[in-house]
Design a protein around this motif. Structure first.
Motif, short mmCIF file in Angstrom:
data_model
loop_
_atom_site.label_atom_id
_atom_site.label_comp_id
_atom_site.label_asym_id
_atom_site.label_seq_id
_atom_site.Cartn_x
_atom_site.Cartn_y
_atom_site.Cartn_z
N UNK B 171 0.31 -0.73 0.40
CA UNK B 171 0.13 0.00 -0.11
C UNK B 171 0.86 1.08 -0.09
N UNK B 172 2.18 0.55 0.28
CA UNK B 172 2.78 2.65 0.04
C UNK B 172 2.97 2.98 -0.68
N UNK B 173 2.87 3.19 -2.30
CA UNK B 173 2.20 3.72 -3.67
C UNK B 173 1.37 4.53 -3.22
N UNK B 174 0.03 4.26 -1.99
CA UNK B 174 -1.06 4.78 -1.56
C UNK B 174 -1.40 6.16 -0.84
N UNK B 175 0.73 6.10 -0.11
CA UNK B 175 0.26 6.25 2.05
C UNK B 175 -0.32 7.79 1.81
#
Lengths: 325, 311
Positions: B171-175
């Motif tokens: 989910x890091x791209x959505x942080x």
């Protein structure tokens, strides 16, 4: 300056407007950030105003300790309202706060007349405060404001700036993050190990103390405290100002309150001039109806705002538009 | 923290090894229980929703709590985590009684739950959701909150830890996106990741597979298994029989508020009491003619048609 500029300018910045700004700032902590429905902000302002006035007039308490007594009163009032209700659904706080506010107003109207002087109100407590004024020797008015008003406004707007700064720092901290999370879903916050009850109580106390400071400024501005200042209208107008500015934004109460007062008095001036021209029959518009008509016009403006810009002047559309449920 | 996998293999009492050879009876004592519930009842009006005599949850394993709709699983879950108060009985976590302990305290002690209907905070960003999960934050105290220098360092550590978890859950791209913009499955992932921020010993998942698409289901399964591999215990409520069979080490079956059976997944699904509880309507037919997979599928179909009212 023509009336339609000078009068709204005066009303929008006056001590009364400041007391509403502060009341709305307190509500912003309660409602805007934590989601607490406090319908009794008038009670906090009343406790502030009366504690200041009565302790000076009846008990000869010096000015600064009298202010501290007012803040202490707001803390106690928050505990009375919050301890029984904050574990329950949001509605219960709303019911209790509006009831407490009305009870307080009726008590100062009808009881302990030696201290509260019923409808006459309490006056004669501003001497110390005025003696500190740097504008005492000033002649005449400055930008439509009397020297007395100017001193209240200097202190009042300084308080607004300081408290806005405090709010700004608080809501950008992890503490503010917990509040905003409680506003959205308190069970989620609880499941992550936060004591939701304690945070709600902290928010209620902080917002209540800011409301009491609003009561101080209002009392000093009018040089008296009267029960009729603290009707439910006080709370609802403060809520209106907050929503106009955009709940959950630091500057919303300031801009909302100033805009609301300025708009209200602008309408009074314009409607007054319109009725003087006698274009409309008296049955529709005459001087005695202006007071009500301007509130009706503000009401229509608010409805339009809610329909076309529900987030208020400053609000963020995204925060309103996305809803998980 | 409970024993990790290497000690699980050598130590015969903790983890999966401790479950070997246990009697498959309701309320059986586990060699190394992390959670023990005893005599828990909860009455709603005339209905006794939960009436559990005794149940233990083994440390370091994945335990499933299953049962037909209305069996009281979610109510039991709420009672265990302190979100609802039991009429009688007590439970202990790591040997410590949780009587009159608030839900938030239970979470801080290391027993963290998720919800059947995900409770991500949709108006906060994904990262803010994660940061909220960290415990013992100095900046969450009102007196320290306005003074940034008091909590800035801690906030940085929390953010780093959150970012690692987000990477693990992809989910890091959505942080920096609002959590409200995530899909249903991503919300489940976020909720699970957020609960790990609390540093739990026992993760309680309430229907982690509900409303998740099949592709994401596989990765979610992997994440639940990885919780066990990293030393945590998991207790989950689930209707998805594939998931129960696939990942659970032990299954507890509830029906009408009571624990009616316990055991390893292979044996418990053939247990006559379990089949009766799920398929009361088939009592008259010869049970041996029914294929287990079909039973499970039927139970699942029933679940799907009733999803949402199984609380």
């Amino acid at each position: 300056m023509p009336d339609f500029i000078s009068i709204p300018f005066h009303d929008g910045l006056s001590p009364i407007a400041i007391s509403y700004v502060l009341a709305a700032m307190g509500l912003n902590i309660h409602f805007g950030y934590t989601g607490l429905l406090n319908f009794g902000q008038a009670a906090f302002a009343a406790v502030g105003g009366y504690a200041l006035a009565v302790s000076i007039v009846s008990f000869d308490v010096p000015f600064i300790p009298a202010l501290l007594l007012g803040l202490l009163g707001a803390v106690i009032l928050s505990l009375i309202m919050g301890i029984p209700t904050l574990r329950l659904r949001a509605d219960y706080l709303a019911i209790v706060t509006i009831a407490v506010a009305e009870i307080l107003r009726l008590v100062v109207t009808t009881s302990y007349k030696d201290y509260f002087h019923a409808r006459d109100g309490v006056s004669g407590f501003t001497e110390t405060f005025r003696s500190w004024s740097p504008y005492r020797s000033m002649d005449g008015n400055f930008l439509t404001f009397s020297p007395g008003d100017l001193w209240v406004m200097t202190v009042g707007w300084t308080m607004v700036v300081l408290l806005s700064l405090l709010t700004y720092l608080l809501v950008r901290s992890p503490w503010g993050r917990v509040l905003k999370s409680i506003r959205e879903d308190e069970d989620a916050v609880r499941s992550l190990g936060k004591n939701v009850y304690s945070y709600k109580l902290q928010a209620l106390i902080l917002g209540g103390m800011i409301g009491a400071i609003g009561g101080f400024v209002g009392a000093l501005g009018l040089a008296s405290v009267q029960p009729d200042t603290f009707t439910t209208d006080f709370t609802f107008i403060a809520f209106t100002m907050l929503i106009l500015g955009g709940a959950g934004r630091v500057l919303a109460p300031v801009v909302g309150a100033v805009a609301f007062w300025a708009l209200l008095s602008l309408l009074a001036v314009l409607l007054g001039e319109l009725s003087d021209l006698s274009w409309m029959p008296d049955s529709l518009l005459d001087n005695t109806r202006i007071g009500n008509l301007r509130f009706a016009a503000v009401g229509i403006a608010l409805m339009l705002l809610m329909i076309y810009r529900p987030q208020g002047i400053f609000g963020d559309k995204k925060e309103i538009a996305i809803d998980a449920r | 923290m409970p024993a990790d996998d290497s000690t699980t293999d050598t130590n015969a009492t903790t983890g999966r090894a401790g479950l070997v050879g246990l009697a498959a009876e309701p309320g059986v004592a586990k060699p190394d229980p992390i959670l023990v519930a005893h005599g828990i009842t909860r009455q709603f009006g005339g209905l006794k929703a939960v009436d559990v005599d005794h149940v233990e949850v083994q440390r370091g394993v994945i335990t499933a709590l299953i049962g037909p709709n209305g069996a009281g699983k979610t109510t039991f879950f709420n009672l265990l985590t302190g979100f609802d108060a039991a009429d009688s009985g007590d439970r202990s976590f790591n040997g410590r009684s949780l009587k009159r302990v608030s839900a938030s305290k239970v979470a801080r002690l290391g027993m963290v739950r998720t919800f059947q209907l995900t409770k991500v905070l949709s108006k906060l960003t994904v990262m803010e959701n994660m940061r909220l999960g960290a415990t013992g934050q100095r900046g969450e105290q009102i007196w320290a909150a306005p003074l940034r220098f008091l909590w800035a360092d801690q906030e940085r550590e929390v953010t780093e830890r959150a970012m690692e978890l987000l990477k693990r859950f992809k989910l890091d791209a959505k942080a920096d996106d609002l959590a409200g913009s995530l899909s249903g499955g991503q919300r489940k992932l976020l909720e699970m990741a957020r609960s790990l921020m609390v540093g739990p010993e026992l993760v309680m998942l309430d229907e982690p597979m509900a409303g998740v698409n099949p592709a994401l289901k596989q990765s979610l399964l992997g994440h639940v298994k990885s919780l066990r591999e990293s030393g945590m215990s998991v207790l989950f409520v689930e209707h998805d029989m594939d998931m129960v069979r696939d990942i659970s080490d032990w299954v507890i079956v509830m029906a009408q508020g009571q624990v009616i059976a316990e055991g390893p997944p292979e044996s418990v699904m053939g247990d006559q009491r379990v089949i009766d509880a799920y398929l009361g309507a088939h009592h008259d037919t010869d049970i041996t003619e029914l294929d287990l997979d079909a039973l499970a599928a039927e139970a699942e179909a029933e679940t799907l048609s009733n999803r949402g009212d199984s609380a």
